[in-house]
Design an enzyme around this catalytic site. Structure first.
Site, short mmCIF file in Angstrom:
data_model
loop_
_atom_site.label_atom_id
_atom_site.label_comp_id
_atom_site.label_asym_id
_atom_site.label_seq_id
_atom_site.Cartn_x
_atom_site.Cartn_y
_atom_site.Cartn_z
N CYS A 1 0.69 -1.39 0.08
CA CYS A 1 -0.03 0.01 -0.15
C CYS A 1 0.76 1.15 0.00
O CYS A 1 0.44 2.38 -0.58
CB CYS A 1 -0.90 -0.04 1.24
SG CYS A 1 -2.08 -1.16 1.09
N ASP B 1 -23.82 10.70 -10.26
CA ASP B 1 -25.05 10.37 -9.79
C ASP B 1 -24.99 9.55 -8.52
O ASP B 1 -25.93 8.97 -8.13
CB ASP B 1 -25.95 9.37 -10.75
CG ASP B 1 -25.03 8.11 -11.48
OD1 ASP B 1 -24.04 7.89 -10.82
OD2 ASP B 1 -25.64 7.33 -12.22
#
Length: 218
Positions: free
Chosen positions: A45, A139
């Site tokens: 990560c 949306d």
């Protein structure tokens, strides 16, 4: 909770490295990429957060906001940023959520509903499924979900490619074929009849099969 494509992305309030946010409000009219990682100070990560910072201008150019998530207090991620900058050449230049009560991880189906306790007492392996990417449209619908194993670094260039496809197909009635890159030929969507397609693509199309109608990218 099982999250599916096309569903509304769960809204939430959270503390981040750039202050407290309400997720849907933070997205606004933009696209968004939420990507998670199991704990601060994890090796794979570290490379991912640094690389995402380096290509953030590409997401900005596409009107896409980036936000990370760690099952760690915000202050741990802020300390980790120094290591990321020194080893990867770029510190995170986007907010990272401190999901210390696992709320977001549970809402997005990355951890089971019964997970509780001190997040700093959990090992990265216990949070192994918090290695996901979600692309969310203006949306607020989920457009893409990817979950990677802990030992495989994510391909954020691929996320950019998918964003290009999603934004193109949101504006035009087309689909993108295998390994498509911006500028390549596209396929007329199956929802468009031949009669309707003739009014849109007046120069016609190439069709190796009646259901494969290939046109230049709009």
């Amino acid at each position: 909770m099982t999250l599916q494509l096309g569903q509304t992305a769960p809204d939430f309030d959270a503390d981040t490295t750039e202050g407290r946010i309400r997720f849907h409000e933070w997205i606004g009219d933009s696209w968004a990429v939420l990507f998670s990682h199991p704990r601060a100070f994890t090796p794979v990560c570290t490379t991912e957060l640094g690389y995402m910072a380096s290509i953030k201008p590409e997401f900005d150019r596409r009107g896409v906001k980036i936000i990370g998530l760690s099952v760690d207090p915000v202050e741990n991620t802020q300390k980790w940023a120094g290591d990321i900058a020194e080893t990867q050449g770029h510190a995170p230049n986007y907010p990272v959520i401190g999901d210390v009560d696992f709320t977001v991880s549970k809402l997005y189906g990355m951890l089971q509903a019964d997970v509780e306790g001190d997040p700093t007492a959990r090992t990265p392996a216990q949070n192994a499924t918090v290695r996901s990417v979600f692309v969310i449209g203006p949306d607020k619908k989920v457009k893409l979900m990817l979950t990677y194993p802990m030992t495989t670094g994510r391909n954020f260039d691929e996320v950019l490619r998918v964003v290009d496809s999603l934004q193109l197909t949101a504006q035009h009635r087309v689909a993108t074929p295998v390994n498509w890159r911006n500028g390549d030929e596209v396929i007329i969507a199956g929802s468009v009849s031949d009669d309707e397609a003739r009014t849109i693509w007046t120069d016609g199309w190439r069709a190796p099969r009646p259901y494969i109608r290939i046109v230049p990218q709009p």
